[in-house]
Design an enzyme around this catalytic site. Sequence first.
Site, PDB file in Angstrom:
ATOM      1  N   GLN A  88      23.264  94.791  37.556  1.00  0.00           N
ATOM      2  CA  GLN A  88      23.977  95.404  38.843  1.00  0.00           C
ATOM      3  C   GLN A  88      22.993  95.698  39.754  1.00  0.00           C
ATOM      4  O   GLN A  88      21.658  96.324  39.402  1.00  0.00           O
ATOM      5  CB  GLN A  88      24.606  96.798  38.526  1.00  0.00           C
ATOM      6  CG  GLN A  88      25.285  97.271  39.657  1.00  0.00           C
ATOM      7  CD  GLN A  88      25.764  98.862  39.311  1.00  0.00           C
ATOM      8  OE1 GLN A  88      25.903  99.124  38.357  1.00  0.00           O
ATOM      9  NE2 GLN A  88      25.834  99.677  40.720  1.00  0.00           N
ATOM     10  N   CYS A  94      29.220 100.145  39.887  1.00  0.00           N
ATOM     11  CA  CYS A  94      29.305 100.314  38.688  1.00  0.00           C
ATOM     12  C   CYS A  94      30.888 100.156  38.156  1.00  0.00           C
ATOM     13  O   CYS A  94      30.821  99.689  37.000  1.00  0.00           O
ATOM     14  CB  CYS A  94      28.451 101.477  38.129  1.00  0.00           C
ATOM     15  SG  CYS A  94      29.213 103.218  38.451  1.00  0.00           S
ATOM     16  N   HIS A 166      29.047 107.590  36.263  1.00  0.00           N
ATOM     17  CA  HIS A 166      28.552 106.028  36.105  1.00  0.00           C
ATOM     18  C   HIS A 166      29.553 105.182  35.086  1.00  0.00           C
ATOM     19  O   HIS A 166      30.205 106.265  34.306  1.00  0.00           O
ATOM     20  CB  HIS A 166      27.308 105.902  35.457  1.00  0.00           C
ATOM     21  CG  HIS A 166      26.634 104.408  35.421  1.00  0.00           C
ATOM     22  ND1 HIS A 166      26.434 103.637  36.670  1.00  0.00           N
ATOM     23  CD2 HIS A 166      26.373 103.558  34.173  1.00  0.00           C
ATOM     24  CE1 HIS A 166      25.778 102.617  36.243  1.00  0.00           C
ATOM     25  NE2 HIS A 166      25.905 102.578  34.835  1.00  0.00           N
ATOM     26  N   ASP A 181      26.753  97.660  30.572  1.00  0.00           N
ATOM     27  CA  ASP A 181      26.539  98.371  31.599  1.00  0.00           C
ATOM     28  C   ASP A 181      25.350  97.563  32.319  1.00  0.00           C
ATOM     29  O   ASP A 181      24.194  97.538  31.864  1.00  0.00           O
ATOM     30  CB  ASP A 181      25.855  99.728  31.055  1.00  0.00           C
ATOM     31  CG  ASP A 181      25.413 100.447  32.320  1.00  0.00           C
ATOM     32  OD1 ASP A 181      25.169 100.110  33.506  1.00  0.00           O
ATOM     33  OD2 ASP A 181      24.880 101.714  31.946  1.00  0.00           O
TER      34      ASP A 181
END
Length: 229
Positions: A88, A94, A166, A181
Amino acid sequence: MSNSAASEKIYWVPLESSPEAMTKMIHRLGVDKAVAFSDVLGLDDELLAMTPQPVHALVFLFPVTDSFQEARIREASTPPSNVWYSKQTIGNACGTMAILHALGNVQDRVAINGNLKAYFDKTKDMAPLDRSLELERTEAIAQAHGASAAEGQTAAPAADANVDLHYAAFVSVDGHIYELDGGIPGPIDHGPSSDFLKDAAKIIQKRISALGNTSQLLSVLSLGPNPEN
Protein backbone atom coordinates in the site's frame (compact mmCIF):
# COMPACT_ATOMS: atom_id res chain seq x y z
CA MET A 1 -4.02 11.96 -10.32
CA SER A 2 -0.29 12.36 -9.79
CA ASN A 3 1.84 9.25 -9.95
CA SER A 4 4.35 7.86 -7.48
CA ALA A 5 7.21 9.66 -9.17
CA ALA A 6 5.85 12.90 -7.78
CA SER A 7 7.25 14.14 -4.49
CA GLU A 8 3.86 14.34 -2.80
CA LYS A 9 2.28 11.23 -1.34
CA ILE A 10 -1.16 10.36 -2.67
CA TYR A 11 -4.01 10.19 -0.16
CA TRP A 12 -7.56 8.89 -0.53
CA VAL A 13 -10.48 9.70 1.77
CA PRO A 14 -10.78 6.83 4.32
CA LEU A 15 -13.58 4.32 3.78
CA GLU A 16 -16.23 3.77 6.42
CA SER A 17 -16.87 0.16 7.39
CA SER A 18 -20.20 0.12 5.58
CA PRO A 19 -21.28 -3.05 3.77
CA GLU A 20 -23.70 -1.03 1.65
CA ALA A 21 -21.08 1.48 0.46
CA MET A 22 -18.46 -1.22 -0.16
CA THR A 23 -20.96 -3.34 -2.06
CA LYS A 24 -21.86 -0.41 -4.31
CA MET A 25 -18.16 0.15 -4.91
CA ILE A 26 -17.40 -3.40 -6.05
CA HIS A 27 -20.50 -3.49 -8.25
CA ARG A 28 -19.42 -0.22 -9.92
CA LEU A 29 -16.07 -1.84 -10.65
CA GLY A 30 -17.54 -4.94 -12.28
CA VAL A 31 -18.08 -7.55 -9.55
CA ASP A 32 -21.07 -9.84 -10.02
CA LYS A 33 -24.13 -8.38 -8.24
CA ALA A 34 -24.82 -11.80 -6.74
CA VAL A 35 -21.89 -11.02 -4.41
CA ALA A 36 -21.95 -8.43 -1.61
CA PHE A 37 -20.46 -7.39 1.69
CA SER A 38 -22.43 -8.06 4.89
CA ASP A 39 -21.93 -7.26 8.56
CA VAL A 40 -20.67 -10.16 10.66
CA LEU A 41 -22.86 -9.85 13.76
CA GLY A 42 -20.50 -11.71 16.07
CA LEU A 43 -17.64 -14.17 16.11
CA ASP A 44 -19.21 -17.04 18.07
CA ASP A 45 -20.62 -20.00 16.14
CA GLU A 46 -24.28 -19.06 16.66
CA LEU A 47 -23.86 -15.57 15.19
CA LEU A 48 -21.50 -16.74 12.45
CA ALA A 49 -24.27 -19.08 11.29
CA MET A 50 -26.33 -15.98 10.45
CA THR A 51 -23.69 -14.77 7.95
CA PRO A 52 -24.65 -15.29 4.27
CA GLN A 53 -22.66 -18.27 3.04
CA PRO A 54 -20.42 -19.38 1.47
CA VAL A 55 -18.10 -16.69 2.78
CA HIS A 56 -15.30 -15.89 0.32
CA ALA A 57 -13.36 -13.46 2.52
CA LEU A 58 -13.50 -11.38 5.69
CA VAL A 59 -12.50 -7.73 6.12
CA PHE A 60 -11.43 -6.69 9.62
CA LEU A 61 -11.38 -3.06 10.82
CA PHE A 62 -9.28 -2.44 13.93
CA PRO A 63 -7.48 0.36 15.79
CA VAL A 64 -3.79 0.58 14.95
CA THR A 65 -1.21 0.48 17.74
CA ASP A 66 2.55 0.33 17.33
CA SER A 67 2.93 -2.88 19.33
CA PHE A 68 0.11 -4.59 17.47
CA GLN A 69 1.57 -3.72 14.07
CA GLU A 70 5.09 -4.68 15.15
CA ALA A 71 3.85 -8.14 16.13
CA ARG A 72 2.10 -8.56 12.76
CA ILE A 73 5.22 -7.39 10.90
CA ARG A 74 7.19 -10.17 12.60
CA GLU A 75 4.63 -12.72 11.37
CA ALA A 76 4.67 -11.54 7.75
CA SER A 77 6.33 -13.66 5.09
CA THR A 78 7.31 -13.48 1.43
CA PRO A 79 4.16 -13.63 -0.74
CA PRO A 80 3.71 -17.10 -2.26
CA SER A 81 3.01 -17.21 -5.99
CA ASN A 82 -0.59 -18.38 -5.48
CA VAL A 83 -1.54 -15.40 -3.27
CA TRP A 84 -2.48 -12.02 -4.78
CA TYR A 85 -0.77 -9.48 -2.54
CA SER A 86 -0.06 -5.77 -2.95
CA LYS A 87 1.84 -3.20 -0.96
CA GLN A 88 0.00 0.00 0.00
CA THR A 89 1.53 3.28 -1.13
CA ILE A 90 -1.64 5.42 -1.06
CA GLY A 91 -2.40 7.04 2.28
CA ASN A 92 -5.71 6.04 3.92
CA ALA A 93 -6.49 3.55 1.13
CA CYS A 94 -6.41 0.51 3.42
CA GLY A 95 -10.16 -0.10 2.99
CA THR A 96 -9.82 -0.43 -0.77
CA MET A 97 -6.61 -2.44 -0.33
CA ALA A 98 -8.55 -4.92 1.84
CA ILE A 99 -11.24 -5.14 -0.83
CA LEU A 100 -8.63 -5.76 -3.53
CA HIS A 101 -6.90 -8.39 -1.39
CA ALA A 102 -10.23 -10.11 -0.80
CA LEU A 103 -11.34 -10.11 -4.43
CA GLY A 104 -7.90 -10.71 -5.93
CA ASN A 105 -7.75 -14.08 -4.19
CA VAL A 106 -11.25 -15.31 -5.05
CA GLN A 107 -11.22 -14.76 -8.81
CA ASP A 108 -11.81 -18.49 -9.24
CA ARG A 109 -15.04 -18.20 -7.23
CA VAL A 110 -16.40 -14.72 -7.95
CA ALA A 111 -17.20 -13.32 -11.40
CA ILE A 112 -15.27 -10.07 -11.90
CA ASN A 113 -15.53 -7.96 -15.05
CA GLY A 114 -15.11 -4.33 -16.08
CA ASN A 115 -12.47 -2.04 -14.62
CA LEU A 116 -11.56 -4.35 -11.76
CA LYS A 117 -10.91 -7.29 -14.08
CA ALA A 118 -8.75 -5.01 -16.21
CA TYR A 119 -6.72 -4.04 -13.13
CA PHE A 120 -6.27 -7.64 -11.98
CA ASP A 121 -5.33 -8.75 -15.50
CA LYS A 122 -2.77 -5.97 -15.82
CA THR A 123 -1.20 -6.61 -12.40
CA LYS A 124 -1.32 -10.42 -12.49
CA ASP A 125 2.43 -10.89 -12.88
CA MET A 126 3.56 -7.71 -11.13
CA ALA A 127 5.52 -7.49 -7.89
CA PRO A 128 3.56 -6.26 -4.81
CA LEU A 129 4.97 -2.73 -4.96
CA ASP A 130 4.28 -2.41 -8.68
CA ARG A 131 0.66 -3.43 -8.11
CA SER A 132 0.25 -0.51 -5.74
CA LEU A 133 1.97 1.91 -8.10
CA GLU A 134 -0.41 0.75 -10.84
CA LEU A 135 -3.32 1.40 -8.46
CA GLU A 136 -2.12 5.00 -8.14
CA ARG A 137 -2.57 5.32 -11.91
CA THR A 138 -5.96 3.57 -12.07
CA GLU A 139 -8.53 6.38 -12.12
CA ALA A 140 -11.55 4.04 -12.26
CA ILE A 141 -10.71 2.51 -8.87
CA ALA A 142 -9.83 5.90 -7.38
CA GLN A 143 -13.21 7.27 -8.49
CA ALA A 144 -15.10 4.24 -7.15
CA HIS A 145 -13.26 4.59 -3.84
CA GLY A 146 -14.15 8.27 -3.65
CA ALA A 147 -17.82 7.60 -4.32
CA SER A 148 -17.89 4.87 -1.68
CA ALA A 149 -16.18 7.11 0.88
CA ALA A 150 -18.86 9.75 0.29
CA GLU A 151 -21.67 7.23 0.81
CA GLY A 152 -20.84 6.32 4.42
CA GLN A 153 -23.27 7.07 7.21
CA THR A 154 -20.90 9.53 8.90
CA ALA A 155 -19.03 12.52 7.53
CA ALA A 156 -15.80 11.42 5.87
CA PRO A 157 -12.53 12.83 7.27
CA ALA A 158 -10.05 14.67 5.09
CA ALA A 159 -8.02 12.50 2.73
CA ASP A 160 -4.78 13.24 4.58
CA ALA A 161 -6.29 12.88 8.06
CA ASN A 162 -4.30 10.90 10.63
CA VAL A 163 -6.67 7.95 11.02
CA ASP A 164 -6.12 5.41 13.82
CA LEU A 165 -8.21 2.66 12.21
CA HIS A 166 -6.94 0.13 9.70
CA TYR A 167 -8.30 -2.69 7.51
CA ALA A 168 -6.97 -6.16 6.78
CA ALA A 169 -8.43 -8.99 4.69
CA PHE A 170 -8.62 -12.69 5.48
CA VAL A 171 -8.88 -15.18 2.62
CA SER A 172 -8.52 -18.88 2.00
CA VAL A 173 -6.07 -19.84 -0.76
CA ASP A 174 -5.42 -23.52 -1.45
CA GLY A 175 -6.73 -24.44 1.99
CA HIS A 176 -4.59 -21.96 3.96
CA ILE A 177 -5.89 -18.82 5.67
CA TYR A 178 -3.92 -15.69 4.82
CA GLU A 179 -4.12 -12.31 6.52
CA LEU A 180 -3.41 -9.59 3.96
CA ASP A 181 -2.42 -6.01 4.71
CA GLY A 182 -0.43 -3.79 2.36
CA GLY A 183 1.01 -1.94 5.34
CA ILE A 184 3.14 -4.88 6.49
CA PRO A 185 5.93 -6.63 4.52
CA GLY A 186 3.85 -9.55 3.24
CA PRO A 187 0.99 -11.97 3.90
CA ILE A 188 0.59 -13.78 7.22
CA ASP A 189 0.01 -17.50 6.69
CA HIS A 190 -2.22 -18.78 9.49
CA GLY A 191 -1.97 -22.36 8.28
CA PRO A 192 -4.45 -24.91 6.94
CA SER A 193 -8.17 -24.66 7.55
CA SER A 194 -11.13 -26.94 6.89
CA ASP A 195 -13.74 -24.29 7.85
CA PHE A 196 -12.66 -20.84 6.66
CA LEU A 197 -15.34 -18.79 8.41
CA LYS A 198 -14.99 -20.38 11.85
CA ASP A 199 -11.21 -20.58 11.72
CA ALA A 200 -10.78 -17.00 10.47
CA ALA A 201 -13.17 -15.80 13.19
CA LYS A 202 -10.97 -17.46 15.82
CA ILE A 203 -7.91 -15.71 14.40
CA ILE A 204 -9.71 -12.36 14.52
CA GLN A 205 -10.79 -13.07 18.12
CA LYS A 206 -7.12 -13.55 19.00
CA ARG A 207 -6.27 -10.30 17.24
CA ILE A 208 -8.93 -8.48 19.26
CA SER A 209 -7.58 -9.98 22.49
CA ALA A 210 -4.09 -8.80 21.54
CA LEU A 211 -5.40 -5.26 21.11
CA GLY A 212 -6.50 -5.24 24.74
CA ASN A 213 -9.23 -3.00 26.09
CA THR A 214 -10.22 -0.55 23.39
CA SER A 215 -13.16 1.80 23.02
CA GLN A 216 -12.39 2.31 19.35
CA LEU A 217 -14.39 0.81 16.54
CA LEU A 218 -13.96 -2.84 15.64
CA SER A 219 -15.90 -4.46 12.83
CA VAL A 220 -15.87 -7.51 10.60
CA LEU A 221 -17.47 -7.69 7.15
CA SER A 222 -17.96 -10.80 5.06
CA LEU A 223 -17.80 -11.14 1.30
CA GLY A 224 -20.39 -13.63 0.14
CA PRO A 225 -23.85 -14.03 -1.37
CA ASN A 226 -25.88 -10.86 -1.80
CA PRO A 227 -28.76 -11.15 0.71
CA GLU A 228 -30.88 -8.85 -1.47
CA ASN A 229 -30.85 -11.31 -4.39
